[in-house]
Design a protein around this motif. Sequence first.
Motif, PDB file in Angstrom:
ATOM      1  N   PHE A 185     -70.414  30.728  61.833  1.00 39.50           N
ATOM      2  CA  PHE A 185     -70.163  30.979  63.185  1.00 39.50           C
ATOM      3  C   PHE A 185     -69.143  30.132  63.700  1.00 39.50           C
ATOM      4  O   PHE A 185     -69.341  28.655  63.802  1.00 39.50           O
ATOM      5  CB  PHE A 185     -71.403  30.641  64.002  1.00 39.50           C
ATOM      6  N   SER A 186     -67.881  30.382  64.190  1.00 39.91           N
ATOM      7  CA  SER A 186     -66.883  29.528  64.450  1.00 39.91           C
ATOM      8  C   SER A 186     -66.681  29.397  65.923  1.00 39.91           C
ATOM      9  O   SER A 186     -66.106  30.442  66.699  1.00 39.91           O
ATOM     10  CB  SER A 186     -65.445  30.017  63.799  1.00 39.91           C
ATOM     11  N   VAL A 187     -67.040  28.187  66.480  1.00 41.84           N
ATOM     12  CA  VAL A 187     -66.934  28.156  67.997  1.00 41.84           C
ATOM     13  C   VAL A 187     -66.161  26.681  68.012  1.00 41.84           C
ATOM     14  O   VAL A 187     -65.492  26.650  69.271  1.00 41.84           O
ATOM     15  CB  VAL A 187     -68.282  27.914  68.387  1.00 41.84           C
TER      16      VAL A 187
ATOM     17  N   GLU B 214     -63.590  21.758  61.803  1.00 38.72           N
ATOM     18  CA  GLU B 214     -63.884  22.932  62.105  1.00 38.72           C
ATOM     19  C   GLU B 214     -62.846  23.644  60.873  1.00 38.72           C
ATOM     20  O   GLU B 214     -63.276  24.624  60.127  1.00 38.72           O
ATOM     21  CB  GLU B 214     -63.338  23.522  63.301  1.00 38.72           C
ATOM     22  N   CYS B 215     -61.708  23.090  60.674  1.00 37.87           N
ATOM     23  CA  CYS B 215     -60.771  23.644  59.669  1.00 37.87           C
ATOM     24  C   CYS B 215     -61.071  23.494  58.329  1.00 37.87           C
ATOM     25  O   CYS B 215     -61.278  24.518  57.597  1.00 37.87           O
ATOM     26  CB  CYS B 215     -59.548  23.057  59.546  1.00 37.87           C
ATOM     27  N   THR B 216     -61.539  22.487  57.742  1.00 39.03           N
ATOM     28  CA  THR B 216     -62.172  22.142  56.322  1.00 39.03           C
ATOM     29  C   THR B 216     -63.505  22.985  56.283  1.00 39.03           C
ATOM     30  O   THR B 216     -63.790  23.607  55.026  1.00 39.03           O
ATOM     31  CB  THR B 216     -62.124  20.920  56.236  1.00 39.03           C
ATOM     32  N   CYS B 217     -64.291  22.339  57.145  1.00 44.28           N
ATOM     33  CA  CYS B 217     -66.109  22.889  56.961  1.00 44.28           C
ATOM     34  C   CYS B 217     -66.074  24.244  57.373  1.00 44.28           C
ATOM     35  O   CYS B 217     -67.010  25.118  56.804  1.00 44.28           O
ATOM     36  CB  CYS B 217     -66.650  22.029  57.510  1.00 44.28           C
ATOM     37  N   GLY B 218     -65.310  24.737  58.537  1.00 42.37           N
ATOM     38  CA  GLY B 218     -65.977  26.101  59.102  1.00 42.37           C
ATOM     39  C   GLY B 218     -64.932  27.108  58.871  1.00 42.37           C
ATOM     40  O   GLY B 218     -65.139  28.078  59.331  1.00 42.37           O
TER      41      GLY B 218
ATOM     42  N   SER C  56     -74.535  19.438  62.373  1.00 38.46           N
ATOM     43  CA  SER C  56     -73.915  18.658  63.576  1.00 38.46           C
ATOM     44  C   SER C  56     -72.938  17.495  63.060  1.00 38.46           C
ATOM     45  O   SER C  56     -73.095  16.900  62.184  1.00 38.46           O
ATOM     46  CB  SER C  56     -74.878  17.847  64.505  1.00 38.46           C
ATOM     47  N   GLY C  57     -71.441  17.552  63.846  1.00 39.05           N
ATOM     48  CA  GLY C  57     -70.720  16.111  63.447  1.00 39.05           C
ATOM     49  C   GLY C  57     -69.837  16.207  64.587  1.00 39.05           C
ATOM     50  O   GLY C  57     -69.980  16.767  65.659  1.00 39.05           O
ATOM     51  N   GLY C  58     -69.128  15.115  64.188  1.00 34.91           N
ATOM     52  CA  GLY C  58     -68.225  14.813  65.383  1.00 34.91           C
ATOM     53  C   GLY C  58     -68.609  13.494  66.248  1.00 34.91           C
ATOM     54  O   GLY C  58     -67.865  12.879  66.853  1.00 34.91           O
TER      55      GLY C  58
END
Length: 458
Positions: free
Chosen positions: A245-247, A255-259, A356-358
């Motif tokens: 799920f890309s949010v 997001e770019c690498t992992c999602g 969760s990350g960031g």
Amino acid sequence: MKKTSAYADEYIRKIRTSGEKYIVDTGIRPISSVKEMLETSAAAFENNTAFWQKFKGDKEYSQIKYKQVLEDVNALGTSLISRGHKGDCIAVIGENSYFWAISYLAVIGGAGVVVPIDKELGEQEIRGYIESSDAKCVFFSPKFEDMFKRLSEERELTLVRMGEPGSDENVLSTDMLVEEGKALLAEGNREYLDAEIDVDEMAVLLFTSGTTGVSKGVMLSNKNICCDLMGAPHYIKVQQDDIFFSVLPMHHTYECTCGFLMPLYRGASIGYCQGLKYIQKNLREIQPTFFLGVPLIFEKLYSAIWKNIRKQNKEKAVNNILKAGKVLSFGGKNPLGFLLKDIKAVFGGRLRVVISGGAAIDPQILDFFSDLGYLAVQGYGLTECAPMAALNPGKKKYVRNSSVGHVLPNQQVKIADAGSDGVGEICIKGDNVMLGYYNMPEETAETIVDGWFHTGDL
């Protein structure tokens, strides 16, 4: 390809022979570049869905197969090279979409250096990044068209609108370039298909404020990115039937690498959320299995769920189910999970992994998702590490929700200048560590010392 996949073969071999107890998947294939990743995925999973996208005016999600993705990317890259953009820095800015994805993949796959830019920035900052990178071309979503038209009056800049052509014939579009590239390929043009990729050269330029607030351009290579892609799924298994799920914004390396790149690497798919206010609606429509987010997103969902539970006077009952499930759980699964189906329906009914990350997340929130029966973990990384450095493993007995997890395979970590309490600076070494800061040799030398990246984090 100038560099062979020898480093990738060795990278995978070292992981498989490490005896690492956290490994959950040993079937990871070696990849030396993002281009090789896409080509091999398209060959292995050509009829799998790669993207779920609602195009303009759509009520239902369209599903785009891997075969089409590769065809569109090759066509777009061919058109870019034919228009003289071989080796250029090419910016990409806009909402998460299939158009953003193929623009990124076309550039990094042999056209030039991709420069993802935050769509929330103001015009002056965006202009600054275009100028700093000396970008010659920019892909943008329609709302940025007027701004880039103004900028193109001051500097030579090829403008490409994502999606269909607009009313201005001087502004190109991804649809137009894809059709143009397909025609060139049909005529035998192989400039893009045969483009050599040096996996150690800069392929991505990402601007980040870093820990000092001073804007820096992080230079990442294909090797940096691919080492993270090959390392992480050894800890958390990604399957062909998974839907991510890309949010989070795609310009962000998390997001770019992992999602984005990770699901494409493993034959899974990406479902694009239409925006924060559509999260719950899109979760029900896409029914994802992976949900990557930042703490704020999960905190809001957690609060909304408990607010609804209290509204229905079910707080005591739900707490009792969660507690009983912990006592009766076997293999990390709550046998009473079926009693929580209304809560699980919020996430579409198929969710199995929450990451969760960031920033640090309250362990209680991850514990709650874990008690629902999901694998709920957090990781740690930085743009300069492409971005992954540590991740809680997929074996539930090793998960510690108060921790960012274990250093990824083939990476090293040390704590520099630790005090008596053990607290010191986190330093990381590995092939995922950036090439350096763009046009900032002194800052690079201060940050990467003897191969160790000094994160500035304690």
